[in-house]
Design a protein around this motif. Structure first.
Motif: not given
Length: 207
Positions: A39-44, A49-55, A61-67, A105-114
């Motif tokens: 859902a849009d709420e989940q993607l938001a 989460l990823l938008g706060t990454a500073e490096s 580290a945040k991608l670990s949680l997101a996955m 599955t992980g690669t599909r999820l990563l490509r979604l984020l990308e």
């Protein structure tokens, strides 16, 4: 009037949230696949989460949680909620996932984020595989740091690597494995540098 009725029926049938869907693999070797809708709420939540990454390190580290979140939400819609880390704790269970299921599955999820532009410090590569002790074959999703900018943490690391190599040329971009196979469904994925993973040193998980 008929077109108004048709429009009303389409509106009623439309999902409340557009979101996005991907197919997840399970039962070993992608023997089974099911569509999962985010859902849009989940993607938001993922975007925030990823938008706060500073490096690059912070993004990993945040991608670990997101996955973990994405696979956990997928487990609410599919049998993969039964998946446990490794291949023994869930042996014979419907919905179990081996490393091929996880890497695909992980690669599909990563490509979604990308595709949504939420990975600012990495790009997604094809899955990678290793062989330990001549017969233990293992697959995982893979990412690569985006070319560093001057003054960034990655730029410092790249400069150090080039210096160590005698200054013969630009250092190769750092690659990392995103491996959710080691953890129970919904837990943060393992994110580790590629060489450590190839050597079987999973204990070198980044914080």
């Amino acid at each position: 009037m008929k077109w108004l009725l048709a429009l009303a029926l389409l509106a009623a049938a439309a999902p409340l949230s557009a979101g996005e869907a991907i197919s997840v693999c399970y039962n070993y070797g992608c023997l089974s696949q099911s569509d999962v809708h985010y859902a849009d709420e989940q993607l938001a939540q993922i975007q925030a989460l990823l938008g706060t990454a500073e490096s690059a390190a912070d993004e990993r580290a945040k991608l670990s949680l997101a996955m973990g979140w994405l696979l956990g939400w997928a487990g609410q819609q599919t049998p993969i909620a039964a998946d446990r880390g490794g291949n023994t704790a869930d042996n014979g269970v419907y919905g179990r996932m081996d490393c091929i299921d996880h890497s695909t599955t992980g690669t599909r999820l990563l490509r979604l984020l990308e595709a949504r532009g939420w990975l600012r410090f990495h790009r997604v590569l094809d899955p990678v595989w290793r062989v330990l002790y001549l017969f233990q074959v293992h697959h995982a999703a893979q990412i690569e740091e985006v070319a560093a900018t001057v003054g960034s943490e990655s730029g410092t690391n790249a400069a150090q690597a080039a210096s160590a190599g005698g200054g013969g040329g630009a250092a190769e971009p750092a690659r990392y494995v995103v491996d959710s196979w080691f953890r129970d469904n919904g837990q943060p994925a393992l994110v580790i540098d590629l060489q450590s993973w190839l050597d079987g040193r999973e204990e070198n998980l980044e914080p």
